[in-house]
Enzyme design. Structure first.
Site, PDB file in Angstrom:
ATOM      1  N   LYS A  80      24.665 -24.929  20.137  1.00 51.74           N
ATOM      2  CA  LYS A  80      23.730 -26.019  19.875  1.00 51.74           C
ATOM      3  C   LYS A  80      23.591 -26.268  18.369  1.00 51.74           C
ATOM      4  CE  LYS A  80      19.858 -25.481  21.907  1.00 51.74           C
ATOM      5  NZ  LYS A  80      19.871 -24.446  20.974  1.00 51.74           N
ATOM      6  N   THR A  82      25.778 -25.366  16.146  1.00 53.45           N
ATOM      7  CA  THR A  82      27.099 -25.849  15.729  1.00 53.45           C
ATOM      8  C   THR A  82      27.210 -27.351  15.987  1.00 53.45           C
ATOM      9  OG1 THR A  82      27.992 -23.700  16.363  1.00 53.45           O
ATOM     10  CG2 THR A  82      29.583 -25.473  16.023  1.00 53.45           C
ATOM     11  N   ARG A 103      16.178 -24.305  12.683  1.00 56.01           N
ATOM     12  CA  ARG A 103      15.172 -23.252  12.593  1.00 56.01           C
ATOM     13  C   ARG A 103      15.728 -22.040  11.849  1.00 56.01           C
ATOM     14  NH1 ARG A 103      15.333 -22.746  18.544  1.00 56.01           N
ATOM     15  NH2 ARG A 103      17.452 -23.298  17.986  1.00 56.01           N
ATOM     16  N   LYS A 114      23.453 -11.782  19.152  1.00 53.12           N
ATOM     17  CA  LYS A 114      23.846 -13.178  19.175  1.00 53.12           C
ATOM     18  C   LYS A 114      24.273 -13.674  17.794  1.00 53.12           C
ATOM     19  CE  LYS A 114      22.271 -17.660  20.917  1.00 53.12           C
ATOM     20  NZ  LYS A 114      21.367 -18.461  20.140  1.00 53.12           N
ATOM     21  N   ALA A 299      13.003 -20.454  21.950  1.00 57.82           N
ATOM     22  CA  ALA A 299      12.223 -21.352  22.807  1.00 57.82           C
ATOM     23  C   ALA A 299      11.904 -20.709  24.147  1.00 57.82           C
ATOM     24  CB  ALA A 299      12.968 -22.662  23.015  1.00 57.82           C
ATOM     25  N   PHE A 327      17.637 -23.453  23.221  1.00 58.55           N
ATOM     26  CA  PHE A 327      18.141 -23.182  24.578  1.00 58.55           C
ATOM     27  C   PHE A 327      18.291 -24.448  25.424  1.00 58.55           C
ATOM     28  CE2 PHE A 327      16.043 -18.972  23.543  1.00 58.55           C
ATOM     29  CZ  PHE A 327      17.217 -18.370  23.203  1.00 58.55           C
ATOM     30  N   PHE A 415      36.249 -26.227  23.042  1.00 58.64           N
ATOM     31  CA  PHE A 415      36.871 -24.944  22.712  1.00 58.64           C
ATOM     32  C   PHE A 415      38.376 -25.131  22.825  1.00 58.64           C
ATOM     33  CE2 PHE A 415      33.644 -21.353  23.170  1.00 58.64           C
ATOM     34  CZ  PHE A 415      32.554 -22.166  22.915  1.00 58.64           C
ATOM     35  N   TRP A 443      33.850 -27.960  15.748  1.00 60.28           N
ATOM     36  CA  TRP A 443      34.125 -26.554  15.439  1.00 60.28           C
ATOM     37  C   TRP A 443      35.482 -26.428  14.755  1.00 60.28           C
ATOM     38  CZ3 TRP A 443      37.939 -23.043  16.915  1.00 60.28           C
ATOM     39  CH2 TRP A 443      37.681 -21.684  16.594  1.00 60.28           C
TER      40      TRP A 443
END
Lengths: 591, 591
Positions: A80, A82, A103, A114, A299, A327, A415, A443
């Protein structure tokens, strides 16, 4: 030329790009800040004197307001942040004045599993290391402000036990608060995943006897779940923050009345810790667009939104301001929609729902990936069937966004292992649902890979919106919880524990508390309260274990299932791989 | 024109002066820093890229090196920081290039009783509020680095309990450390005075059962007593810091072998938290001289010195660099002398011993003043007799400074209530002892009031020194403790508890540990280990309760009497009086 993300770790790309990044003075000037409004923190990050900005631009109309949310993620996260960076870089490539609000990462995930939340590949914000390690100190300020309330509470309980009423009045002009040690709702905070501090006993006797505190059960939560973080997220001014800071319910007295931070005479000092933290932070994307950083993640166990002030600043300075909710749309977007937008009065123009083939496969039946372990082979093999089945979860989130009256844009965060057939299937199902769709390769390619996404978002922002809340604050709190459970999560209903029911009765009886917003605490790994259930679980009831009162932030906090406000550190935490190059001072292994 | 200190609180004077203070860019330029070497933190404070400074000026000879210490203080403090600021302002008025090095205040005293440590009256450093409230984040970084070791330890203990050796190896490539839960030497830290966290039980079962940590006794200390603060104080480079960070002894295994931060694979990540903190901070006196701020206070329960790096930077840039050691010469100066100078290789040119008529009266028999309560009337009435009697304590400290081979300068920090007869008596006794003497009125008059002090210090710096350590590191640790107790404190001898004796035997048997320096933990309120004994106590023996190993900082830490590494918050704490002006953002009531 940026490094190839297929060959280099995120932190290597970040550090390579940092060699040629703009100074914060340049970023601020391009963003439209005056020299006085930028408070540099070294040469590459800064704080923004938001009061000066908002005062100077109070008559300027706001830019377009875009929220980024996601489908129910795997434990690895679906990119998210990214995608937020990618979208901002893509809009930048299209010549738009753009900013992001994200954030500040928590030390918990950064040091556990993570990783940080700076994006990845060629869609990141930099400089990475200070961002990931304490940044400009906002979370530390929250920790200090929050724990000061507990210092005030526990030392007061000791002194009230050791002194008579007459002594208390004569020595300190204090009245007896008579706190019930079995009814202390607030705990301490630390910014790590630390299961050993979840349930503790404090104030045991030592060599100082009666001066060694007050013995009782207590607890630690992760700092980002602190009510003070909630206050930072929704405060609209220092005055607003000061008022909220005094309304934090720390405990209850022996008659059941709330004991607040104002009762403990500590709210002013707590606010003093937070004055600088109210100024949002500034950094840049890999391609030089401004990124405002403010408030915290999670969240699932907190509000988990970038702050209202960060968005206000971005909307004044940019034509497109992209903010982030944590999330899935059941968790982060629901709070953005019913809590943050209610307190800010701001209305979004579009919402991006980030999905990955990986997460869709997981929801369709592939084995759930485990952080720190090798990916199951199913994720490197084509399976249109799993993807198709998993789209039910995505469509559930699309419909949630629609309930807010906003038209959703699905961003398939690409991806290298995705196949054309898989992607085509997602496009087909999303378009059948009437939602906009773009595959985004930020990405791998940065802003150049996100041009389609940028175009679709620009288009979505031109469409009319019909923004509306899911519930009215006049509705009884219990009914609102049931509404969220059934309408947003897809539950059949809600079961409340005895403790939760008692708390709800007490809250409903207080006209002020009964009008507060809801900040649900629920796992982010499922639409349900059971992290193991993927896709769109049916035939289940939401279990509410307890209901907390965040009187200052203005949230009633129902806690669902077995989720804890203090996550745990796993058996293969990422701190093992972090180190410092002592010659250059560069930190390695943060991701 | 500065406000009158007889009519205004310290924080009012500070905030008034802040209206016309220099920007940090000006302070840095006058100090001789290049633009690159200054890392601004907002417009009025900054960090110094010490590596660039020390590299650029490596061939420049050092300036004069002056340490400020004191007599045994009352619980109110005797104005050591105030006198440091006054001396620097006085030297500035004499046209000298001068800098100060002081320690970042701890949130504990700031929010409890003693207040911040920015000086007072017209001898302060500014801006006061950020200095007092987290500053540039160094103590927060220490807290995060330190607590990460405890996260690593406690989660490891849980996972080792829950998994077999085979699982540990397969899942995480980890060997079993087999920590003895009854022999965990390290605790957690928080930067407050918080007696309720002194003795705790952690890891109790909750809804997550075996995943709720590992149940055992644990403890919190104040952050400034952390070994990581010790490392920041004595580290001479990032490489040095990284090596030290891995040698912290966290616990012992079931065979009694130390378990270090390196064993827990957490030392690299801990260092990552500390990279920025290694850069000293810069601010200014009320009269615009540079003040370097680095490391932390509490020479009673920690090393309590401004850092070696801060002094190295000041000595390269200024002709006179004034550094600070906490509390009396038995406590702070002894550690400056035998610990900090040993690790830095720097040799002081003079030491200032700060005294007040107030403290002399207290040592002479007047009732001990209690913070937060009205001063006993004895302190507003002349008593040459009490002052004369109390001078025994001052003379004891003068002789301690002489034992280091430095000639002491006594600074009588003037109060408006002092009488001429009282001051004359002190001068007479000090001069009879052969020490230099100056009355200094910096509190009332700023640098103009400290000209005599400045002149005497300049004179002292021209005299030859014969600096020597009290002990050699080859001497057995136990004998060194006895030497400090008898020679510096004036004890008849030392009694060791069974725990302390066992620890000393273990330490002495390890050739590496046996060569570490000593960092004594003892009350600062008496030359003895009993805070109630004033003057120069005789006929007593030092009680050593426990002996800690700070393998990374390089200290053996003997703990005397009943002192705790976690102070307590009193019944009338200063946070009650702190608040924020929500219109200006100014913090009120910090002192």
């Amino acid at each position: 030329m940026a490094l190839d993300p297929k060959k280099h770790a995120d932190w290597e790309i970040a550090q390579d790009s940092e060699k040629s990044m703009k100074t914060i003075y340049e970023v601020a000037e391009e963003f439209g800040l005056t020299k006085e409004e930028l408070l540099p923190q070294g040469h590459y990050i800064g704080k923004i004197d938001y009061r000066k900005v908002l005062e100077r631009l109070k008559d300027k109309p706001n830019g377009k307001y875009v929220d980024v949310t996601a489908i129910t993620p795997t434990p690895l996260g679906e990119g998210k942040s990214t995608s937020t960076m990618g979208l901002v870089q893509g809009l930048g490539k299209r010549g738009k004045r753009v900013s992001a609000a994200i954030r500040q990462p928590s030390g918990g995930p950064t040091m556990n599993i993570k990783g940080s939340a700076a994006g990845g590949g060629l869609a990141q914000c930099i400089p990475l290391t200070p961002f990931s390690l304490g940044f400009t100190g906002d979370i530390n300020a929250i920790m200090n402000a929050h724990n000061l309330a507990m210092v005030a509470l526990t030392s007061r309980m000791q002194h009230e036990r050791n002194y008579t009423d007459e002594q208390l009045d004569r020595l300190t002009k204090m009245r007896r608060l008579d706190v019930d040690p079995t009814n202390v709702e607030m705990g301490w905070v630390i910014d790590y995943c630390c299961q050993s501090l979840r349930n503790i006993v404090i104030g045991m006797d030592g060599v100082n006897g009666k001066r060694d505190g007050f013995m009782m059960r207590s607890k630690f939560g992760i700092a980002v779940s602190s009510e003070v973080m909630g206050i930072l997220s929704v405060a609209t001014s220092l005055k607003d923050m000061r008022e909220r800071m005094g309304k934090i319910v720390v405990a209850y007295d022996k008659k059941g009345n709330p004991v607040t931070t104002e009762d403990l005479e500590v709210a002013g000092a707590m606010t003093a810790w937070m004055v600088d933290a109210l100024n949002p932070n500034l950094m840049q994307t890999l391609e030089g667009q401004p990124v405002v950083v403010h408030a915290g993640p999670f969240a699932n166990i907190a509000i988990g939104q970038s702050s209202i002030i960060a968005d206000q600043v971005g909307l004044k300075l940019a034509d497109y301001h992209v903010t982030e909710s944590g999330f899935g749309a059941d968790i982060g977007f629901e709070k953005f929609w019913n809590l943050k937008c209610r307190y800010s009065g701001l209305v979004p123009d579009a919402a991006v729902v980030v999905a990955t083939i990986r997460a869709l496969k997981c929801h369709g039946g592939a084995p759930v990936p485990v952080p720190g372990k090798a990916m199951p082979k199913e994720y490197s093999e084509e399976s249109v069937e799993w993807v198709e089945k998993g789209c039910a979860n995505l469509i559930h989130h699309i419909r949630n966004v629609r309930k807010a009256g906003i038209s959703p844009v699905v961003c398939l965060n690409a991806f290298v292992s995705d196949t054309k057939a898989e992607c085509d299937k997602v496009r087909e199902l999303v378009e059948a649902e009437g939602a906009k769709f773009a595959i985004s390769e930020h990405w791998e390619k940065g802003g150049d890979g996100a041009l389609d996404l940028a175009d679709v978002v620009i288009e979505a922002c031109e469409e009319p919106t019909n923004f509306k809340f899911l519930y009215d604050l006049d509705m009884p709190v219990k009914e609102r919880i049931e509404l969220i459970a059934t309408e947003v999560y897809g539950a059949d209903g809600v079961d409340f524990s005895a403790d939760a029911s008692a708390a709800l009765s007490r809250i409903q009886a207080d006209p002020e508390l009964a009008k507060l917003g809801l900040c649900m605490v629920k796992t982010h790994l499922s639409l349900s309260d059971n992290p193991a259930l993927k896709g769109v679980p049916t035939g289940w009831r939401l279990q509410i274990r307890e209901v907390l009162t965040y009187g200052g932030a203005g949230f009633i906090v129902p806690v669902a299932g077995t989720i804890s406000l203090m996550p745990g550190t796993g058996s293969n935490p990422s701190f093992r791989r972090v180190d410092v190059d002592v010659d250059t001072g560069k930190v390695q292994g943060i991701f």
